[in-house]
Design a protein around this motif. Sequence first.
Motif, short mmCIF file in Angstrom:
data_model
loop_
_atom_site.label_atom_id
_atom_site.label_comp_id
_atom_site.label_asym_id
_atom_site.label_seq_id
_atom_site.Cartn_x
_atom_site.Cartn_y
_atom_site.Cartn_z
N LEU A 1 0.83 -1.21 0.00
CA LEU A 1 0.00 0.00 0.00
C LEU A 1 0.86 1.25 0.00
O LEU A 1 0.57 2.22 -0.71
CB LEU A 1 -0.93 0.00 1.21
N ALA A 2 1.94 1.25 0.77
CA ALA A 2 2.82 2.41 0.85
C ALA A 2 3.53 2.66 -0.48
O ALA A 2 3.93 3.80 -0.77
CB ALA A 2 3.85 2.21 1.96
N ASP A 3 3.68 1.62 -1.28
CA ASP A 3 4.34 1.73 -2.58
C ASP A 3 3.36 2.12 -3.69
O ASP A 3 3.72 2.10 -4.87
CB ASP A 3 5.01 0.40 -2.92
N GLY A 4 2.12 2.44 -3.32
CA GLY A 4 1.13 2.84 -4.30
C GLY A 4 0.28 1.71 -4.83
O GLY A 4 -0.47 1.89 -5.80
N GLY A 5 0.37 0.56 -4.19
CA GLY A 5 -0.43 -0.58 -4.62
C GLY A 5 -1.89 -0.43 -4.27
O GLY A 5 -2.27 0.32 -3.35
N SER A 6 -2.71 -1.15 -5.00
CA SER A 6 -4.15 -1.16 -4.76
C SER A 6 -4.48 -2.14 -3.63
O SER A 6 -3.62 -2.89 -3.16
CB SER A 6 -4.88 -1.59 -6.02
N ALA A 7 -5.75 -2.14 -3.24
CA ALA A 7 -6.20 -3.13 -2.25
C ALA A 7 -5.95 -4.54 -2.76
O ALA A 7 -5.60 -5.44 -1.98
CB ALA A 7 -7.68 -2.92 -1.95
N ALA A 8 -6.13 -4.75 -4.07
CA ALA A 8 -5.87 -6.08 -4.64
C ALA A 8 -4.39 -6.42 -4.58
O ALA A 8 -4.02 -7.55 -4.24
CB ALA A 8 -6.37 -6.13 -6.07
N ASP A 9 -3.52 -5.46 -4.93
CA ASP A 9 -2.08 -5.70 -4.83
C ASP A 9 -1.70 -6.09 -3.40
O ASP A 9 -0.94 -7.04 -3.17
CB ASP A 9 -1.30 -4.44 -5.21
N ALA A 10 -2.20 -5.32 -2.44
CA ALA A 10 -1.87 -5.58 -1.04
C ALA A 10 -2.39 -6.94 -0.60
O ALA A 10 -1.72 -7.66 0.15
CB ALA A 10 -2.45 -4.47 -0.15
N ALA A 11 -3.59 -7.30 -1.07
CA ALA A 11 -4.14 -8.60 -0.71
C ALA A 11 -3.31 -9.73 -1.29
O ALA A 11 -3.03 -10.73 -0.61
CB ALA A 11 -5.58 -8.70 -1.20
N VAL A 12 -2.88 -9.60 -2.55
CA VAL A 12 -2.04 -10.64 -3.16
C VAL A 12 -0.74 -10.79 -2.40
O VAL A 12 -0.32 -11.90 -2.04
CB VAL A 12 -1.78 -10.33 -4.64
N ALA A 13 -0.07 -9.67 -2.12
CA ALA A 13 1.20 -9.74 -1.40
C ALA A 13 1.02 -10.31 0.00
O ALA A 13 1.86 -11.09 0.49
CB ALA A 13 1.82 -8.34 -1.31
N ALA A 14 -0.07 -9.94 0.65
CA ALA A 14 -0.32 -10.44 2.00
C ALA A 14 -0.64 -11.93 1.99
O ALA A 14 -0.19 -12.68 2.87
CB ALA A 14 -1.45 -9.66 2.65
N VAL A 15 -1.43 -12.39 1.02
CA VAL A 15 -1.70 -13.83 0.93
C VAL A 15 -0.40 -14.60 0.69
O VAL A 15 -0.15 -15.65 1.31
CB VAL A 15 -2.73 -14.14 -0.17
N LEU A 16 0.45 -14.09 -0.20
CA LEU A 16 1.74 -14.75 -0.44
C LEU A 16 2.56 -14.79 0.85
O LEU A 16 3.18 -15.82 1.16
CB LEU A 16 2.50 -14.01 -1.53
N ALA A 17 2.56 -13.69 1.60
CA ALA A 17 3.28 -13.69 2.87
C ALA A 17 2.68 -14.67 3.86
O ALA A 17 3.40 -15.35 4.60
CB ALA A 17 3.28 -12.27 3.46
N SER A 18 1.35 -14.78 3.85
CA SER A 18 0.70 -15.75 4.76
C SER A 18 1.09 -17.18 4.41
O SER A 18 1.12 -18.05 5.29
CB SER A 18 -0.83 -15.59 4.72
N CYS A 19 1.39 -17.42 3.14
CA CYS A 19 1.80 -18.76 2.72
C CYS A 19 3.21 -19.10 3.15
O CYS A 19 3.68 -20.23 2.95
CB CYS A 19 1.67 -18.90 1.20
N VAL A 20 3.89 -18.13 3.77
CA VAL A 20 5.19 -18.36 4.39
C VAL A 20 5.06 -18.28 5.92
O VAL A 20 5.54 -19.15 6.64
CB VAL A 20 6.24 -17.34 3.91
N ALA A 21 4.39 -17.23 6.39
CA ALA A 21 4.32 -16.97 7.83
C ALA A 21 3.26 -17.78 8.54
O ALA A 21 3.39 -18.05 9.75
CB ALA A 21 4.06 -15.48 8.07
N GLU A 22 2.21 -18.20 7.84
CA GLU A 22 1.06 -18.84 8.48
C GLU A 22 0.85 -20.26 7.95
O GLU A 22 -0.29 -20.67 7.71
CB GLU A 22 -0.20 -18.00 8.26
N THR A 23 1.91 -21.01 7.79
CA THR A 23 1.77 -22.32 7.15
C THR A 23 1.12 -23.37 8.05
O THR A 23 0.86 -24.48 7.58
CB THR A 23 3.13 -22.83 6.63
N VAL A 24 0.84 -23.04 9.30
CA VAL A 24 -0.02 -23.94 10.09
C VAL A 24 -1.49 -23.68 9.79
O VAL A 24 -2.36 -24.43 10.25
CB VAL A 24 0.25 -23.81 11.61
N MET A 25 -1.77 -22.63 9.01
CA MET A 25 -3.15 -22.26 8.69
C MET A 25 -3.47 -22.33 7.20
O MET A 25 -4.62 -22.58 6.83
CB MET A 25 -3.42 -20.82 9.16
#
Length: 464
Positions: A20-44
């Motif tokens: 978001l700080a880099d000018g991304g849209s809500a969709a961009d932020a959601a994609v990046a966050a889901v990708l991060a969750s696939c690393v940080a939240e792998t028990v979920m």
Amino acid sequence: MKSGIAAGHPATAEAGVEILADGGSAADAAVAAVLASCVAETVMTGLLGGGHAVYYDGSTGYARNLDCFCAVPGLGAEWHDPQLVHLEVPFGAELVHYAVGPASCAVPGVPAGLGMLWEAHGLLPWARLFEPALRLARDGVPMPSAHAACLRMLEPVMTMREGSRIYAPGGTLLRDGELLRQPGLAVALESLAAEGADGAYSGTIGDALLELAGERGGLVTADDLAAYSASWSEPVETTWLGRRVLTRGGLSAVPETLARLPLLHGLSPADRVVALVDAFDGASGPETHTTNLVTVDAGGNACVVTTSLGLGSGDWLPGLDVHLNSMLGEADLLRGPLEPGARMDSMMAPTLVVGSDGLELAIGAAGGTRLRTALLTVAAGILDERLEPQAAVERPRVHPAAAVVNAEPGVDEDGLARLGARGREIRRWPEQHHYFGGVTALGRTGAAADPRRSGAALPAPTAG
């Protein structure tokens, strides 16, 4: 609504805020966050899971759902019933039955969904959205307390095969604050960044999935991967508190539950408990492990995404550290005959609440059978009982399950006594627990993330 993100892990939220700080849209932020969750939240959750999303266009008020849930495998092959490994896992005071193994893996949908979300609503380059997740995969990410507790519960499956190296390095299960290291995920993410979402179906990850399925008796075929596609659809719409609610139907049962949820504002604490139990009675479904996130950008666009691996099959793609889903082991998701290529149903319910002057609340939840209870209890707390979002999330929850009423510490005892007098068994949990779901929400009065899942809510940086 202010720009920001609420998610199930601090690292997931930080990934979204960075975009978001880099000018991304809500969709961009959601994609990046889901990708991060696939690393940080792998028990979920994980890259080979399934999900649902809802996207809101702030300029037009138009919303649509994105279905990237898992599909039944077996296209181009003779169907045979999955040969599953059956486990009993302690879930609080209960023993929950799970079925795992390579044949429990359905056709994954998360990569296709992320690709479709970005193509429709993204602003930043695809590869840029992978950068936060890649740092987490290369450097490791601390296990927060709720995730470490979940790992202890899921140890029998999370330490099967390749998982023992990841979650029990040196033979000792990871504890709160210790680094979760999955270096293979960096290779997997690099391949998706370079190959696009199709890489999970016809590239590096897809090839590895087919090879493992062939070696271990999995059911996913090349035809399955070639045929899979995420899809947009109209949300299910209902009216509640004079507002439009845009959500999913099916196993979520959110629209039907809203129709019988009474006004809670002004009720005594005891009456409120009884009213909630009466409204939520009758839930059924799988005990999946799920995560949720919500993003809003500076243009008022919003995205809610829920993803899951089920429990996870107990198999990881060699060299890639990608866990297979176990959706075919979730018996309550299999309604009717198994038809290869058919989309599986889900209890996920990413939800928007829209008033006469625009979006008021973007909310989602994790928690299997408790997902609906958690989501609607918090939504009612915010919009009906007029609590601040974080206060609504943190308030003690009650969840009925057949004859049992589960209650966190602090739930009104007079209300529980009235339910007990009806013949209900009252199960008092000793502390807040991720059993009661994990809610993330962004509303006009603030953001909220669930401490039961070690969640975090962060505002986007303001210009200047």
